[in-house]
Design an enzyme around this catalytic site. Structure first.
Site, PDB file in Angstrom:
ATOM      1  N   LYS A   1       0.806  -1.216   0.000  1.00 37.80           N
ATOM      2  CA  LYS A   1       0.000   0.000   0.000  1.00 37.80           C
ATOM      3  C   LYS A   1       0.846   1.276   0.000  1.00 37.80           C
ATOM      4  O   LYS A   1       0.551   2.239   0.709  1.00 37.80           O
ATOM      5  CB  LYS A   1      -0.967   0.006   1.188  1.00 37.80           C
ATOM      6  CG  LYS A   1      -2.047  -1.067   1.083  1.00 37.80           C
ATOM      7  CD  LYS A   1      -3.070  -0.960   2.187  1.00 37.80           C
ATOM      8  CE  LYS A   1      -4.167  -1.994   2.017  1.00 37.80           C
ATOM      9  NZ  LYS A   1      -5.168  -1.953   3.096  1.00 37.80           N
TER      10      LYS A   1
ATOM     11  N   SER B   1       1.821   5.138   2.437  1.00 38.79           N
ATOM     12  CA  SER B   1       0.631   5.988   2.362  1.00 38.79           C
ATOM     13  C   SER B   1       0.240   6.507   3.737  1.00 38.79           C
ATOM     14  O   SER B   1      -0.490   7.490   3.848  1.00 38.79           O
ATOM     15  CB  SER B   1      -0.535   5.221   1.730  1.00 38.79           C
ATOM     16  OG  SER B   1      -0.755   3.997   2.397  1.00 38.79           O
TER      17      SER B   1
END
EC number: 3.4.21.-
Length: 708
Positions: free
Chosen positions: A92, A278
């Site tokens: 991610k 992120s």
């Protein structure tokens, strides 16, 4: 974020006090030459006193991705194919800065994937079977993903029986595909030049790794075709006479000179990008580091150290040598949005079976906003026999993002959102049409749309309230960025006051989509449990046309900004909802811009503006298919469809205006293929553009980057 005490530069510094802690970026490298360049960069940044950098060594890009996800490193530059991998579970990661290519006069955040061959070799793109191929690396954009996506129809690949690599190994007579499992696919490493364990290595230990390596594979005569980027030939052959010995293979099975890459390429590919976590990703610090580094060591800035340069015999260390600099990527942009739907579709084509690919192209994925729309969409999907399937998001902006990513194909939008979608590259496909008194004899599907009237509605009993006395009153809006409920009234107010302080004009408001802590959300109620207050979907009781009018009817607000039809649909017994069933049309008035008030029957002479009809939007590459499917669906489930009302009705909702407005007679064809600007009209587009000068949205910022 971790703080650290920088190491002392030399033994001579031991007598000094320890320096104040500075924030540090741990840069991941994938080879010894990259690590050496990183250490030189580290030393240069220390001398500047800028954000500090330390260098982390891993064997290949995927190990760097893992290290960043595990907080053992902070940043690395990746090719688009690896940006995709980095964005997937469990990593991610997201792109935070893009390399810029081209020229200072015409910078670009993309490059071209090309197939390079030697002049005089007698074959075209559709004649590559049995040839020898040179690739930058497994999973990389120009060297693997793009060419394999294009060659897939020729590969004789039975997905259920073998991986893609097996089909490629049979297609080419021999190859060099660095990063491949050489034990499993020896044919794909046959041309590679590395010695021993380094053969087919995923770094410069394999001489044919990367762009320059793949081109060297072609130069040396090992391969017949090299899959690289457009600048590779220019970087390795500065003399035109040498470049003229090579050509490009074009998609139309012709050839072109290597400088004709804009007309002859396999695909346009997003720039290499710096990726980070992120969450807790040090984005600001990474950008500060890159900004300072490109300022001091960018193109033609320094002889002692070049950020976008490599020593003789090396290429593209840390960053591409052809890069001019960096551009910060807006926070709304994740890896999928950065790569775009066409690139992602190519990836999907390489991961799915032929049947899955066919099914994906055949169906239309509709994006539903919120749980009530999702419920109606699922009913539609079931009745359509899965010709329409559903994606869902909590906001309209997020649905637009799903369409941009290719995770959805279409949705129906208010004019304000059509503006946003258009800025993001989507196009109008079909428009809602209501009953018409002007063209009643024309077929609804062919009838021109007439727009609707945006109005300001108040209670008749609130006698002193006019357009000129709205300051400090309480207001009810359909949602932020919607036409009748926000763009038109707030645009008029901004023009009158000269102020962009939206939350200071009214004392309190319900404007779903605004900051929940602001005055603009003070009147919102959320759902029956008081949750999801001010969200821009049907969970908020006062969302949309009906919700904004309810906000007024229940004496929460003094004025509701809606469309003219809203009053008629919810008064005089037209609605069976408990809050609306006893409402009388005569108890409401419209505010006119000249300061007068009129009954709701006189909207033609007392409205704020004529607004463009809601319309379906899609990506340009899916627009024709979406149009075809929707016209068939409304023949089944439209107002006069053969399965409405018995099975399902597109233009009827359990609550109000789900997926489409309930007063829609049909979805009408648009003349030609209008852009969003042509559909909305110059006057409306200009008005919104002026309003957006006050405050843009994260999505508009993201799309400004993506469409540059």
């Amino acid at each position: 974020m971790k703080l650290f005490v920088p190491a002392l530069l030399s033994l001579g510094a031991l007598g000094l006090c320890l320096a104040a802690p500075r924030k540090n970026v741990r840069w991941c490298t994938i080879s010894q030459p990259e690590w050496f360049k990183c250490r030189r960069w580290q030393w240069r940044m220390k001398k500047l006193g800028a954000p500090s950098i330390t260098c982390v060594r891993r064997a290949f890009a995927l190990e760097c991705i893992r290290a960043i996800a595990e907080k053992k490193a902070d940043a690395v530059t990746l090719d688009g194919g690896m940006v995709f991998e980095a964005g997937r579970d469990p990593y991610k990661l997201r792109p935070v800065a893009a390399e810029i290519y081209g020229t200072k006069e015409s910078p670009q955040t993309h490059y071209y994937a090309v197939a390079v061959v030697k002049k005089g070799s007698n074959f075209q793109l559709d004649q590559l079977q049995g040839r020898k191929s040179c690739h930058t690396g497994l999973g990389r954009s120009a060297g693997w993903i793009i060419p394999m996506g294009i060659l897939r129809p020729y590969l004789s690949w039975t997905e259920s029986l073998e991986p893609l690599q097996g089909a490629v190994a049979k297609f080419f007579s021999a190859s060099c595909v660095p990063c491949i499992d050489r034990q499993a696919y020896p044919n794909l490493c046959q041309l590679c030049k590395g010695e021993g364990e380094n053969q087919c290595a995923c770094s410069s230990r394999e001489p044919y790794f990367g762009y320059s390596g793949a081109f060297k594979c072609l130069q040396d005569g090992a391969g017949d075709v090299a899959f690289v980027k457009e600048t590779t030939v220019f970087e390795n052959l500065p003399e035109k006479a040498d470049r003229d010995q090579y050509e490009l293979l074009c998609l139309n099975n012709s050839r072109a000179p290597v400088d004709a890459f804009k007309e002859c390429h396999l695909a346009q590919v997003p720039s290499h990008a710096v990726v980070a976590r992120s969450v807790d990703g040090k984005e600001d610090l990474i950008w500060k580091l890159l900004s300072k580094a490109q300022e001091k060591f960018g193109k033609n800035k320094s002889r002692s150290f070049q950020l976008f340069g490599s020593p003789p015999g090396q290429r593209d260390l840390l960053f591409k040598d052809s890069a001019l600099g960096f551009l910060r990527i807006p926070s709304k942009v994740d890896s999928a949005l950065y790569l775009g739907s066409r690139y992602l579709t190519t990836l999907k084509n390489l991961r799915e079976t032929a049947e899955e690919v066919k099914a994906r192209y055949t169906r239309v994925v509709w994006c539903a906003v919120g749980p009530e729309e999702q419920k109606k969409c699922q009913q539609w999907s079931q009745q359509s026999g899965q010709n329409v399937t559903c994606a869902t998001a909590s906001t309209t902006d997020d649905c637009i993002v799903l369409v941009l990513k290719g995770e959805a194909d279409a949705l129906n939008l208010d004019g304000g959102y059509i503006y946003t979608a258009g800025k993001c590259g989507l196009v109008p496909v079909l428009a809602e049409n209501r009953k018409s008194s002007k063209h009643s004899s024309l077929d609804c599907v062919l009838r021109p749309t007439e727009g609707y009237l945006a109005v300001a509605v108040v209670k008749k009993a609130n006698e002193g309230l006019t357009w000129n006395s709205l300051k400090d009153k309480k207001s009810c809006h359909t949602a932020v960025d919607r036409t009748a409920g926000w763009n038109i009234p707030m645009g008029l107010i901004v023009n009158q006051t000269g102020s962009c302080a939206f939350d200071e004009f009214f004392s309190q408001s319900c404007a779903p989509g605004a900051d929940p802590k602001s005055r603009l959300c003070a009147l919102c109620a959320g759902d029956d449990q008081g949750l999801d207050k001010c969200v821009p979907n049907s969970k908020e009781k006062y969302y949309g046309y009906t919700g904004a009018f309810r906000c007024l009817a229940e004496d929460v607000g003094d004025v509701a900004f809606v469309k003219n039809d809203t009053v008629w649909e919810n008064t005089n017994g037209e609605s069976t909802a408990d809050w609306a069933k006893n409402l009388n049309r005569e108890d409401f008035r419209l505010l006119c811009l000249d300061g007068t008030r009129k009954p709701v029957t006189e909207a033609q002479s007392c409205h704020l503006a004529v607004a463009p009809n809601h319309a379906v939007v899609s990506r340009s590459d899916r627009a024709a298919h979406v149009k075809q499917v929707l016209l068939h669906q409304q023949a089944l489930f439209g107002k006069n469809g053969k399965n409405c009302p018995d099975k399902f009705c597109l233009f009827k909702s359990e609550t109000k205006n789900l997926l489409f407005n309930d007063n829609t007679e049909c979805l009408a064809k648009l003349g030609g293929r209008p852009t969003y600007e042509e559909y909305l009209g110059t006057e409306y587009v200009t008005a919104i553009a002026n309003l957006k000068k006050c405050s843009t949205s994260p999505l508009l910022e993201a799309c400004a980057f993506l469409t540059r």
